[in-house]
Design an enzyme around this catalytic site. Structure first.
Site, PDB file in Angstrom:
ATOM      1  N   ASP A   1     -10.558 -23.801  22.987  1.00  0.00           N
ATOM      2  CA  ASP A   1     -11.910 -23.318  23.263  1.00  0.00           C
ATOM      3  C   ASP A   1     -12.312 -22.431  22.082  1.00  0.00           C
ATOM      4  O   ASP A   1     -11.775 -21.333  21.914  1.00  0.00           O
ATOM      5  CB  ASP A   1     -11.870 -22.519  24.576  1.00  0.00           C
ATOM      6  CG  ASP A   1     -13.234 -21.986  24.992  1.00  0.00           C
ATOM      7  OD1 ASP A   1     -14.138 -21.903  24.130  1.00  0.00           O
ATOM      8  OD2 ASP A   1     -13.391 -21.636  26.177  1.00  0.00           O
ATOM      9  N   HIS A   2     -13.250 -22.912  21.294  1.00  0.00           N
ATOM     10  CA  HIS A   2     -13.579 -22.205  20.062  1.00  0.00           C
ATOM     11  C   HIS A   2     -14.328 -20.895  20.314  1.00  0.00           C
ATOM     12  O   HIS A   2     -14.542 -20.103  19.406  1.00  0.00           O
ATOM     13  CB  HIS A   2     -14.386 -23.114  19.130  1.00  0.00           C
ATOM     14  CG  HIS A   2     -14.155 -22.817  17.677  1.00  0.00           C
ATOM     15  ND1 HIS A   2     -13.545 -21.676  17.229  1.00  0.00           N
ATOM     16  CD2 HIS A   2     -14.445 -23.526  16.557  1.00  0.00           C
ATOM     17  CE1 HIS A   2     -13.475 -21.669  15.917  1.00  0.00           C
ATOM     18  NE2 HIS A   2     -14.010 -22.794  15.479  1.00  0.00           N
ATOM     19  N   ARG A   3     -14.712 -20.656  21.562  1.00  0.00           N
ATOM     20  CA  ARG A   3     -15.307 -19.345  21.866  1.00  0.00           C
ATOM     21  C   ARG A   3     -14.209 -18.286  21.900  1.00  0.00           C
ATOM     22  O   ARG A   3     -14.442 -17.123  21.619  1.00  0.00           O
ATOM     23  CB  ARG A   3     -15.992 -19.364  23.244  1.00  0.00           C
ATOM     24  CG  ARG A   3     -17.165 -20.299  23.330  1.00  0.00           C
ATOM     25  CD  ARG A   3     -17.635 -20.418  24.766  1.00  0.00           C
ATOM     26  NE  ARG A   3     -16.549 -20.785  25.669  1.00  0.00           N
ATOM     27  CZ  ARG A   3     -16.636 -20.814  26.980  1.00  0.00           C
ATOM     28  NH1 ARG A   3     -17.767 -20.480  27.563  1.00  0.00           N
ATOM     29  NH2 ARG A   3     -15.619 -21.182  27.727  1.00  0.00           N
TER      30      ARG A   3
END
Ligand code: COA
Length: 542
Positions: free
Chosen positions: A514-516
């Site tokens: 999850d690039h967040r």
């Protein structure tokens, strides 16, 4: 002989679950551990075993019922002396009350207090007595119309609204939320405009007058035809079962604000929506929209419905509950989580030599040592090494949750669909223990015996398609976890060692994150470390 009441055990946090199968009948002689019922939650089916051997003397659940921890499943007669009185003394506690959703009998009269004042009593409740008021929908001073709800009552089986028999102004409210009422108890006093009243109102008022005048005559005809009735259809409609209940004032507020209650979480007692639930939902939607936070894919055009039978022979196959839930979870993760997937090959030549050398010992121990326990161990080491991967995003959008435990889920393919049981404290367990636990939990998944708690608390997931083949795939993050590893089939490949091509056993791996929550550099470090550990498992000792 002793009668034992067998309740639903701890469901690991699941609240209400559906009975999808009743496995016993009254008169059956059952063994200890024999399944009584099969329950199905969002995540899994589970069988509830009988804690002791005995004879079923009463069944307290039916297929399709929704039950929770502590609800009685069966009464069981077991061999043994003495305790009959203790358990049998409380049969009332498990006796189901009569359903209250049947059409009520004759409605009770509306009594007149003064010329323009009406005392509105609780009508016939179809056999129920002392019923709890879960909502008072009017207040002193309200102008209400005929048919507006005055109060909402809730019996064991249904909720029902009591409508105003005529329109008017509320002069006094005689009841409060939480109080218990029976037929004939006063609800409100209404001031009605007799001169301007409709024909219907006049009927009610005059009928009420005669009811007052002829106090002994409870069957005043106009009153019985016009006084408030419990509408069994509306009672049924609000008794929804697995979904939450919204009283009329809450529904009115939801309508006014354009809120679809199916998206709102109910926080009231016994799964009821409150007005605050609706307001908080609106507040959250507005906040999310203005901050650009966590969109749920709203506005995405739907895939058009197609009649496939136009193109050839088809059949409709019912999806299992697990498949439906998986589809929902996948869509949610896919739409909410900005995924990045990174690929690498781990050299498992030495690992495989070691694993195979342990085959005889594994057989002696009665376990199968596949590559998976090594991968679990290596992933746990990488999560400890790069704790930036062992996190979840906090719902407040302001914090990260850093986890100091290492629980890893493994995707298991079962006839009912995909399940992800979680192995706890992987970092603290040895390879044999992990091999044993993986086999046990995979079997439990396939046998439909996982409990909800078996699938909770994961920090990271491993999805292994290695036994099936493929060069690589992009797994979908199992939110709220922030990363998942995909394992494909190991193959011998010619690898350049600086002077020659050498045959090495290479395991294709992928990591989606999850690039967040995780940035690319952290992911690079995590993956490089993981691949290095798999390539040289002695590193696990460091
Ligand atoms: N490359 C080559 N062979 C592999 C391998 C890999 N990456 N992983 C496993 N194997 C071999 C095993 O060594 C074993 O071989 P053997 O019988 O000769 O010893 C064989 O494949 C079968 O392994 P399996 O019984 O599947 O055990 P496992 O420990 O690898 O996996 C589960 C256990 C529960 C994960 C697995 O059975 C499963 O359900 N996988 C599906 C997961 C899934 O559906 N993922 C998709 C999610 S979207």
């Amino acid at each position: 002989m002793t009668i034992e009441l067998i309740p639903v055990p701890d469901l690991g946090g699941a609240d209400k679950v559906e009975v999808i199968e009743v496995c016993v009948a009254v008169g059956d002689v059952v063994e200890e551990e024999q399944s009584l019922v099969v329950l199905e939650t969002d995540k899994a089916s589970m069988e509830i075993p009988c804690p002791s051997a005995g004879t079923i003397v009463a069944l307290k659940v039916n297929e399709g019922d929704t039950i929770g921890e502590g609800d009685i499943i069966v009464e069981l007669e077991v061999a043994g002396a003495g305790a009959v009185a203790e358990v049998a003394a409380e049969p009332e506690a498990v006796t189901e009350p009569e359903p209250a959703t049947e059409a009520p009998a004759a409605p009770s009269p509306v009594s007149k207090v003064a010329l323009s004042e009406l005392l509105v009593p609780v009508p016939d409740l179809g056999g129920s007595d002392s019923v709890e008021i879960i909502e008072v929908c009017v207040a002193v001073g309200d102008d209400i119309a005929e048919g507006d709800s005055l109060i909402v009552l809730e019996t064991d089986k249904a909720s029902m609204e009591i409508p105003a028999p005529v329109g008017g102004k509320v002069l006094d409210v005689k009841v409060a939320e939480g109080a218990k009422v029976s037929e004939g108890d006063a609800i409100v006093i209404l001031q009605v405009d007799v001169s301007a009243a409709s024909e219907r109102t006049e009927e009610v008022v005059s009928a009420s007058e005669s009811a007052v005048q002829e106090t002994s005559n409870k069957s005043a005809p106009a009153a019985t035809s016009e006084s408030p009735k419990v509408d069994p259809a509306s009672a049924q409609a609000t008794a929804k079962g697995d979904s939450a209940y919204a009283g009329p004032s809450v529904r009115k507020l939801a309508r006014q604000l354009g809120v679809d209650l199916s998206g709102v979480t109910a926080s009231g007692p016994r799964n009821r929506f409150t007005k605050d639930d609706v307001r908080n939902y609106v507040k959250q939607v507005v906040e999310d929209a203005t901050s650009g936070k966590l969109s749920s894919g709203a506005g995405i055009p739907k895939i058009p419905e197609v009649d496939f039978s136009r193109f050839g022979d088809i059949e409709l196959v019912k999806m299992t509950k697990i498949k439906k839930i998986t589809a929902e979870n996948m869509s949610r993760s896919w739409l909410n989580v900005p995924h990045v997937t990174q690929f690498d090959d781990a050299d498992i030549t030495e690992l495989e030599v070691f694993r195979k050398s342990m085959k005889a010992e594994a057989e002696k121990r009665g376990v199968k040592l596949t590559p998976l326990p090594f991968l679990l161990k290596a992933a746990a080491a990488a999560l400890r090494h790069e704790p930036t991967f062992n996190v979840s995003l906090h719902a407040d959008g302001e914090h990260m949750v850093q986890k100091n435990y290492v629980h890893i889920g493994i995707a298991v393919d079962t006839p009912a669909g995909l399940m992800v049981p979680v192995i706890r404290d992987v970092d603290k367990k040895g390879l044999w223990e992990l091999a044993e636990e993986t086999a046990t939990i995979a079997k439990k998944s396939r046998d439909g015996k996982l409990m909800p708690r078996d699938m909770q608390g994961g920090c990271f997931t491993i999805s292994s398609l290695g036994a099936m083949g493929g060069n690589g795939f992009t797994p979908i993050v199992n939110a709220p976890e922030v990363a998942i590893m995909g394992v494909s089939k190991a193959q011998m490949k010619p690898i350049w060692n600086g002077s020659d091509f050498e045959p090495r056993n290479m395991l294709p791996l992928s990591i989606s994150y999850d690039h967040r929550a995780v940035n690319g550099a952290d992911a690079g470090r995590f993956f490089t470390y993981l691949v290095a550990v798999i390539g040289d498992i002695r590193r696990l000792l460091l």
